[in-house]
Design a protein around this motif. Structure first.
Motif, mmCIF file in Angstrom:
data_model
loop_
_atom_site.group_PDB
_atom_site.id
_atom_site.type_symbol
_atom_site.label_atom_id
_atom_site.label_comp_id
_atom_site.label_asym_id
_atom_site.label_seq_id
_atom_site.Cartn_x
_atom_site.Cartn_y
_atom_site.Cartn_z
ATOM 1 N N GLU A 1 23.880 37.384 34.267
ATOM 2 C CA GLU A 1 22.823 35.853 34.023
ATOM 3 C C GLU A 1 21.603 36.505 33.338
ATOM 4 N N VAL B 1 16.052 29.063 37.786
ATOM 5 C CA VAL B 1 17.442 29.421 37.874
ATOM 6 C C VAL B 1 18.004 30.513 36.932
ATOM 7 N N SER B 2 18.719 31.395 37.298
ATOM 8 C CA SER B 2 19.052 32.366 36.235
ATOM 9 C C SER B 2 20.423 32.053 35.850
ATOM 10 N N ILE B 3 20.827 32.190 34.586
ATOM 11 C CA ILE B 3 22.064 31.708 34.141
ATOM 12 C C ILE B 3 22.714 32.560 32.922
ATOM 13 N N ASN C 1 20.218 35.284 40.647
ATOM 14 C CA ASN C 1 21.145 36.234 41.137
ATOM 15 C C ASN C 1 22.189 36.515 40.074
HETATM 16 CA CA LIG Z 1 21.879 32.163 38.984
#
Ligand SMILES: [Ca+2]
Length: 135
Positions: free
Chosen positions: A97, A111-113, A92
């Protein structure tokens, strides 16, 4: 040397991995890897992912990023990301990200960051690197 890897590195399936638990930015992790002749880790399949995540003591950066083209993920060596196991609701953040990490422990997926999200408490700044040795 352990399994063909330098001391301090872990060996798995023909690759050597160095786990470094030191919180730094994604960019700096890439630079540190490069300076040591490596690159941020690439995860090619579920077998490798299971092993890697079983070894983790904390959140870590991965080499994957979509900085060039949002939604088109590449490893830090520019190769296309072919295996992904995203955590529920990830990725997301759209354009904000641009990095992938194992940053929720226990790891249930990627996990996207944001690569400069330094104010997030759970940000993944330890890093892994990988290099391939010829046996
Ligand atoms: Ca994310």
């Amino acid at each position: 040397m352990v399994g063909g890897c330098p001391n301090g590195w872990k060996s798995f399936s023909g690759h050597c991995y160095l786990f470094v638990y030191k919180r730094i930015t994604w960019m700096n992790a890439g630079i540190e890897c490069h300076n040591r002749g490596g690159y941020l880790v690439q995860v090619d399949n579920s077998h490798e992912e299971r092993w890697l995540t079983s070894q983790l003591k904390d959140e870590v950066w991965l080499g994957m990023n979509d900085t060039q083209n949002a939604g088109h993920w590449r490893w830090s060596n520019k190769s296309i990301v072919s295996y992904t196991n995203w955590r529920y609701s990830e990725p997301n953040g759209e354009r904000s990200e641009n990095c992938g990490c194992y940053c929720k422990i226990p790891v249930t997926g990627l996990v996207s960051i944001g690569m400069t999200d330094l104010t997030n408490n759970w940000i993944c700044l330890p890093w892994i690197r990988q290099c391939t040795f010829t046996f």
